[in-house]
Design a protein around this motif. Structure first.
Motif, PDB file in Angstrom:
ATOM      1  N   GLN A  18       0.801  -1.299  -0.127  1.00 49.43           N
ATOM      2  CA  GLN A  18       0.072   0.035   0.072  1.00 49.43           C
ATOM      3  C   GLN A  18       0.835   1.388   0.005  1.00 49.43           C
ATOM      4  O   GLN A  18       0.645   2.277  -0.558  1.00 49.43           O
ATOM      5  N   LEU A  19       2.068   1.081   1.049  1.00 48.65           N
ATOM      6  CA  LEU A  19       2.701   2.348   1.006  1.00 48.65           C
ATOM      7  C   LEU A  19       3.317   2.602  -0.610  1.00 48.65           C
ATOM      8  O   LEU A  19       3.624   3.909  -1.076  1.00 48.65           O
ATOM      9  N   GLU A  20       4.221   1.400  -1.194  1.00 45.66           N
ATOM     10  CA  GLU A  20       4.583   1.512  -2.467  1.00 45.66           C
ATOM     11  C   GLU A  20       3.592   2.258  -3.352  1.00 45.66           C
ATOM     12  O   GLU A  20       3.843   3.052  -4.079  1.00 45.66           O
ATOM     13  N   ALA A  21       2.287   1.755  -3.309  1.00 50.60           N
ATOM     14  CA  ALA A  21       1.302   2.477  -4.367  1.00 50.60           C
ATOM     15  C   ALA A  21       1.011   3.633  -3.968  1.00 50.60           C
ATOM     16  O   ALA A  21       0.930   4.460  -4.868  1.00 50.60           O
ATOM     17  N   GLU A  22       1.109   4.267  -2.781  1.00 50.29           N
ATOM     18  CA  GLU A  22       0.746   5.509  -2.282  1.00 50.29           C
ATOM     19  C   GLU A  22       1.988   6.296  -2.789  1.00 50.29           C
ATOM     20  O   GLU A  22       1.889   7.341  -3.335  1.00 50.29           O
ATOM     21  N   MET A  23       3.232   5.860  -2.717  1.00 48.76           N
ATOM     22  CA  MET A  23       4.323   6.686  -3.113  1.00 48.76           C
ATOM     23  C   MET A  23       4.348   6.796  -4.619  1.00 48.76           C
ATOM     24  O   MET A  23       4.480   7.913  -5.209  1.00 48.76           O
TER      25      MET A  23
END
Lengths: 312, 485
Positions: free
Chosen positions: A73-78
């Motif tokens: 999720q963090l990766e996608a948000e980044m």
């Protein structure tokens, strides 16, 4: 306890069999909607456990059939954030650094991006806010610059670093070790230190400083300038001012002349992309010591001391 | 109260199915008062967002608006900024004291008349009566088989429920955006997702809580009844069945046969039939009683029919109940209303309200907040001068652009500039424009001679340069190298 269960005459409800000092607990049934809510919660929990990571195992947790992870999720948000910032970042990349101040919105974005990058890459030496560390790393907030404080110069310094042996374009200044290498004897060093302290108004001129003037002219003036005004072309610090990276007291200056410290800064073009470096330069420039570029086609029409304002 | 399937045996099931409540239509002064309260509260709720209020070009023209995106709260002439949130805190304190006051004086009047759950339940029960008929018809229909008529009536009733519920959810979002624009956006699919979600959630909760759960909310879900008992005392009004006057019960005929053996209660059960929470007030004070007084209306009309004095069920304090039981005459209600406790609450409530009004009238709409940058605390400049950096926040709360001047005083030889300027352009004061209704932040650089105290207090002042002499200033430190003596 079950033996004591009975029906309460007043309410007609069964008691739970619990009794405290004559007060008995009624075994009142739950409302139906309440029970259904409980069952729905249990079903929800089971579905959740199947869909999402839930049970801790020895290594990690069960994965869940959706394959969701907080890292993912963090990766996608980044990535989404990078996409969101892409227009501004490419606009900064396409603008020559000297032209940034003419575009206040780009400049502001660059300063903010630079502040973030500064906190990651620069604070270890230069300190939070660019205050530097006395006798170790220079302050970036003052008006004294070894190599120059205008935007292109700062960008160059960050890009190529100071004294990187693997890099031709790196900035290098070499103060000779006058004491260690025996170029000057102890008395000459004492005299030249007196002279330097006199031109920086830390000492009154004395016989020693007058003797030191000759030593200075012969050995130091070529880099530091005849009046100790410094030489940015070779990164020679100004000596006639109040700012001393390695200390301005007699012992410190003596130590510097005897065996200079040649500070090293990494070149960042091997680690950071040009846009990040540009933003870092804009941030450093904004700390209060930023200088106008030395060559200006049109003589600067000075403002009224009026600032622009940013809104939040 | 829970019931067993067969008295004398434990319950056969852990479920208790909801016992239907079909309140009968009633008329009387309390019912009419309740109608009035319902009309006023619903009108306020549904109507307020549509009131317009002209504030000029730089602010919305909705009278009551909670503008979360721009962090403003508009209420008629009053505009609240986030840093003035203490006004909201003051309103909450007033609401709290108001609750103490009302509860200590007239008991659970909030529950009975003004609580949204009560108002909407009342509204939905009225829909029941409109579609299904009054109590007996409702019971018949509920227990009857699913005929075409029943299906038709149920469909119509739930459709009306849904309409009311949707309208209720729709009214809520109007408080958070310009109502006419939002309505247009809503129906053309342009509104923010949160608007649709909010309407959907509030429609669902209104439909379920108002249409079906009703008194279950009051009895099982709501914490108020538990809390309110702590605010009441022996002088708070309660709906009371005067058992010393009513018992033993007997019908009119039975009582005529045995004169003197029966009380005033004719056991007609009208007080139970009209109760919106389905309780029997003759069992004494209980958590299901929301003191809406519909049973008083019902009982009074029956007493009038049988020619007995009204007030067999009435608002009565515990003290008065004791007095009447002992054969005395209770003092008039206004004497219980005005007593030290209620007067102190009223005084506090009024004092806070007046203080808030006073400060609202006094507040300046130009505000300066200064923060000293601590990293670094000071900067040594090459000529020996010292620079300190500050972060300014300038709030122009007026709905017009204003030029302001920033001046420092109490720091000899000081010069200043803000971002975009430089030391060469530094002066003793600087001017800048402030946009209307906005916060402007700026970095202020202040340079002063290096000789001076290690820590020195000085004052930064912001002064409006237009017709109104608004100003705000803040005293802050200037730091120089050295150690504090």
């Amino acid at each position: 306890m079950a033996d004591h269960k009975r029906i309460d005459e007043v309410t007609g409800t069964a008691t739970s069999g619990h009794e405290w000092d004559g007060i008995e607990e009624l075994d009142t049934p739950m409302p139906r909607w309440w029970l259904w809510s409980l069952y729905a919660s249990i079903v929800w929990a089971i579905v959740y456990v199947i869909l999402y990571p839930a049970w801790p195992m020895i290594h990690g947790a069960t994965e869940g059939v959706l394959g969701w992870t907080s890292r993912g999720q963090l990766e996608a948000e980044m990535q989404a954030d990078a996409k969101r910032r892409a227009p501004v970042v490419s606009a900064i990349g396409a603008t020559a650094i000297a032209d940034l101040p003419a575009k206040p919105e780009l400049m502001q974005a660059a300063v903010q991006g630079g502040a973030a990058a500064f906190r990651v890459h620069c604070v270890q030496c230069h300190g939070a806010g660019g205050a530097g560390v006395p006798k170790l790393y220079p302050s970036l907030t003052d008006d004294d610059w070894l190599w120059g404080g205008d935007l292109p110069t700062i960008e160059y310094t960050i890009t190529h670093g100071i004294r990187n042996p693997d890099h031709d374009a790196t900035r290098t200044s070499q103060m000779p070790a006058f004491g260690r290498d025996g170029i000057l004897d102890a008395r000459q060093i004492a005299d030249v230190v007196s002279f330097v302290r006199a031109i920086s108004h830390q000492e009154k001129p004395s016989a020693s400083s007058i003797r030191g003037a000759a030593v200075f002219e012969a050995n130091c003036a070529v880099c530091h300038g005849p009046a100790g005004e410094g030489g940015r072309a070779v990164g020679a610090p100004k000596l006639a001012d109040a700012i001393w990276l390695y200390g301005g007291d007699r012992a410190s200056i003596t130590a510097t002349v005897t065996q200079p410290r040649n500070g090293v800064m990494p070149r960042w073009n091997s680690r950071l992309d040009p846009v990040t470096i540009k933003m870092l330069a804009a941030y450093v420039y904004s700390l209060g010591g930023g200088e106008k570029a030395p060559v200006e086609a049109v003589p600067a029409a000075e403002g009224e001391g009026q600032g622009t304002n940013g809104q939040d | 109260m829970a019931r067993t399937d067969h008295p004398g045996e434990p319950p056969a099931s852990l479920y208790e199915a909801r016992k239907g409540v079909y309140p009968k239509k009633v008329d009387g002064p309390f019912r009419r008062f309740k109608w009035a309260i319902m009309a006023v509260t619903l009108a306020i709720y549904y109507g307020t967002p549509w009131i317009r209020w002209d504030r000029g070009p730089h602010a919305p023209d909705q009278a009551v608006l909670i503008d979360l995106a721009n962090r403003r709260f508009y209420m008629f002439q009053i505009e609240i900024w986030p840093h003035e949130f203490y006004y909201v805190a003051g309103l909450l304190i007033m609401a709290g004291i108001g609750l103490f006051l009302v509860t200590s004086a007239v008991g659970r009047a909030w529950c009975g008349y003004a609580c949204p759950q009560t108002v909407w339940t009342d509204l939905f029960q009225h829909v029941d009566r409109l579609v299904d008929g009054d109590r007996n018809a409702q019971i018949r229909l509920a227990n009857g088989r699913w005929t075409a008529e029943k299906i038709g009536k149920r469909a119509l009733k739930y459709a009306i429920y849904l309409t009311i519920a949707f309208w209720t959810g729709g009214a809520w979002i109007m408080y958070f955006a310009d109502a006419p624009t939002l309505t247009q956006d809503f129906w053309s699919g342009q509104a923010a997702p949160v608007a649709y979600v909010t309407v959907a959630v509030l429609t669902a909760t209104t439909f379920v809580l108002g249409g079906f759960l009703r008194e279950q909310v009051c009895i099982y879900m709501c914490p108020w009844p538990r809390i309110q008992t702590a605010m009441m005392d022996e002088k708070s009004l309660l709906v009371t069945y005067k058992d010393w006057r009513g018992e033993p019960r007997g019908s009119v005929k039975t009582a005529e046969k045995n004169p003197g053996a029966f009380g005033d209660c004719v056991d007609c059960n009208q007080c139970v039939a009209v109760c919106p929470t389905g309780i029997d007030i003759r069992e004494g004070p209980q958590i299901g009683c929301i003191t809406c007084a519909l049973c008083i209306d019902a009982c009074d009309s029956v007493m009038a029919q049988v020619g007995r004095p009204r007030g067999l069920i009435d608002y009565c304090t515990l003290d008065d109940a004791e007095t009447e039981k002992a054969g005395g005459v209770a003092p008039p209600i206004r004497k219980t209303l005005f007593r030290p406790r209620t007067l102190i609450y009223s005084g506090l409530w009024g004092a806070i309200g007046l203080a808030m009004l006073f400060t609202l009238g006094q507040r300046t709409r130009l505000d300066l907040a200064v923060q000293h940058e601590r990293s670094p605390l000071y900067v040594q400049l090459s000529d020996g001068a010292i620079r300190n950096n500050y972060t300014l926040k300038l709030r122009n709360m007026e709905l017009r652009p204003r030029p302001v001047e920033i001046v420092v005083s109490g720091l000899p030889g000081a010069r200043l500039w803000i971002d975009g300027g430089s030391r060469e352009t530094a002066r003793q004061s600087l001017r800048m424009p402030l946009a209307p209704d906005s916060v402007t932040s700026a970095r202020l650089f202040v340079v002063a001679p290096g000789a001076g105290p290690v820590r020195q207090d000085f004052t930064i002042t912001v002064r409006a340069l237009d017709d109104e002499p608004h100003r705000d200033s803040e005293t802050i430190q200037f730091d120089r190298p050295g150690t504090q003596p």
